[in-house]
Structures are given as C-alpha cells and as structure tokens.
Scaffold this active site. Structure first.
Site, mmCIF file in Angstrom:
data_model
loop_
_atom_site.group_PDB
_atom_site.id
_atom_site.type_symbol
_atom_site.label_atom_id
_atom_site.label_comp_id
_atom_site.label_asym_id
_atom_site.label_seq_id
_atom_site.Cartn_x
_atom_site.Cartn_y
_atom_site.Cartn_z
ATOM 1 N N ASP A 84 -1.774 -0.861 5.817
ATOM 2 C CA ASP A 84 -2.036 -0.245 7.120
ATOM 3 C C ASP A 84 -3.501 -0.286 7.528
ATOM 4 O OD1 ASP A 84 -2.850 1.701 5.175
ATOM 5 O OD2 ASP A 84 -2.762 3.226 6.748
ATOM 6 N N ASP B 19 -0.272 5.225 0.827
ATOM 7 C CA ASP B 19 -0.598 6.205 1.859
ATOM 8 C C ASP B 19 -0.757 5.529 3.219
ATOM 9 O OD1 ASP B 19 -0.750 8.217 -0.112
ATOM 10 O OD2 ASP B 19 -2.847 7.747 -0.509
ATOM 11 N N ASP C 54 0.861 -1.165 0.000
ATOM 12 C CA ASP C 54 0.000 0.000 0.000
ATOM 13 C C ASP C 54 0.912 1.234 0.000
ATOM 14 O OD1 ASP C 54 -2.436 1.560 0.427
ATOM 15 O OD2 ASP C 54 -1.738 1.779 2.497
#
Length: 224
Positions: free
Chosen positions: A172, A13, A11
């Site tokens: 995240d 961001d 991922d």
C-alpha cells in the site's frame, strides 16, 4: 507462461488489515504513561509503515518530546509490550482479504513481508485467523534490513523457491514499491491503505480499489 505469478508477497498493515486503530490505542497508552498528549488517527496513519522504532520516534517528536536515539530501543520495547497485550480484532481484516487469500493459496505460495516485528505479526495472524495462509512470514526484525530494502523480499522468495521475475509484491505504500522494484518484482498497490502520498504517484504496475479485484490484476500483469 502461467497467467498467474509463481509467488505473491504481501504487506500487512494497510494492505491486509486496518491496524491503525489498535496501533493508535497502543501508542496513546504509552504516551499516557509518559504524561504526554495523545495522537489522533490521522497522525498515526502518517507514522505507520517503517517499523516500530520509527513509529515511536515520530510519535515522541510529534508530541514535543523528541527521544534521544539511545532511548528509542527501550521505549519501542515498552510500546510493543503494550501493543501485544491488546486483543486483535478479527474485524480489522479488510473486506475480501480472507477469501481471496484462501483462493490464491490453493495454487500459489504466499508470503507476508512486513515491517511489523515478527512476534507481533504471528500473534495478530493467529488472532484474526490468517495464520495458515502463508508459507513464509518475514517481519521487520527478522533480518538486519527491512523494507524499503529488498532483502526481506528476497529472503521470502528464497523460502518460496520463486524467481523475482515471476513474483508480485502487493502493498500500500512507497516502501513496498521501492523494495519490490529493487528485488526485481512486479508491484500491485491497494488504494485504501496508508501510503503517505497519492497512491497514483507510487509507481506500482497496477492499482486495486478492492482486495477481491487482486486476482484479475495479477492475471493482467502476467499477460503483459
């Protein structure tokens, strides 16, 4: 079996970069154009992760002027034009990311799988000096689907020639875990991102507090 996976998907961001301040700047410039109140950083943290159209939709709902669905694409285009005009700060890269990615890249193909639009993703990667590290980049508008759908992960794995059972998704938030599970991958989550729920409840195979701990977590995963 090798102690490390055959491929790693990341991922963007909240995992590799702290993009929230730049996203906040862009979204507040858009709100200013519309004579609407600004958001704060805590609000933006809650709105990141599901792609630009959802970010814009949530933003306008939060400031008391919900958008008609037909107006979301144009407003999203305006937001992206503002966001892409902002200079990306190389300081947004989380500690340990650049060196760890470069080390992993020597022996494992890496891909970026993000819900950020692809053009903006490539622009940020170039600006922060991470653009040469990924064999594949899949953005939120690359395919008809985006995370939590497994399609973007499967697309990246196809480009890397990697089987799901030998691939790890690193993210995240819930979208990364849900997509990784649906794609047949193992999942590692960082604990410092924008998860919108307690990271311990996401159901990842491993958690890492610091990015430089990732190689040890990957080796531990593969040895199970």
């Amino acid at each position: 079996m090798s102690a490390l996976p055959a491929a790693i998907l990341f991922d963007f961001d909240g995992t590799l970069i702290d993009s929230a301040p730049d996203i906040l700047t862009g979204i507040n410039l858009l709100l200013d154009e519309e004579n609407l109140p600004k958001l704060d950083l805590a609000q933006v943290h809650q709105f990141i992760g599901d792609g630009a159209p959802m970010l814009v939709t949530r933003t306008f709902a939060a400031v008391g002027r919900p958008l008609d669905p037909d107006s979301v694409p144009a407003m999203t285009d305006r937001y992206m034009a503002i966001y892409e005009s902002l200079p990306a700060d190389p300081g947004c890269v989380f500690p340990g990311v650049a060196g760890t990615l470069a080390s992993l890249r020597e022996s494992i193909p890496l891909a970026l799988v993000t819900n950020k639009p692809e053009r903006a993703t490539h622009a940020v990667l170039r600006a922060i000096g991470l653009d040469g590290l990924f064999t594949a980049v899949v953005g939120g508008d690359t395919l008809p689907t985006r995370k939590p759908h497994p399609g973007p992960l499967l697309h990246a794995m196809a480009q890397l020639g990697a089987a799901p059972a030998r691939t790890v998704m690193v993210g995240d938030g819930a979208n990364d875990v849900t997509a990784g599970r649906a794609a047949g991958c193992r999942v590692v989550c960082v604990t410092y991102g924008y998860p919108r729920m307690p990271v311990e409840e996401l159901g990842a195979d491993r958690l890492v507090d610091h990015f430089h701990d990732l190689p040890a977590a990957l080796a531990d995963l593969a040895l199970q």
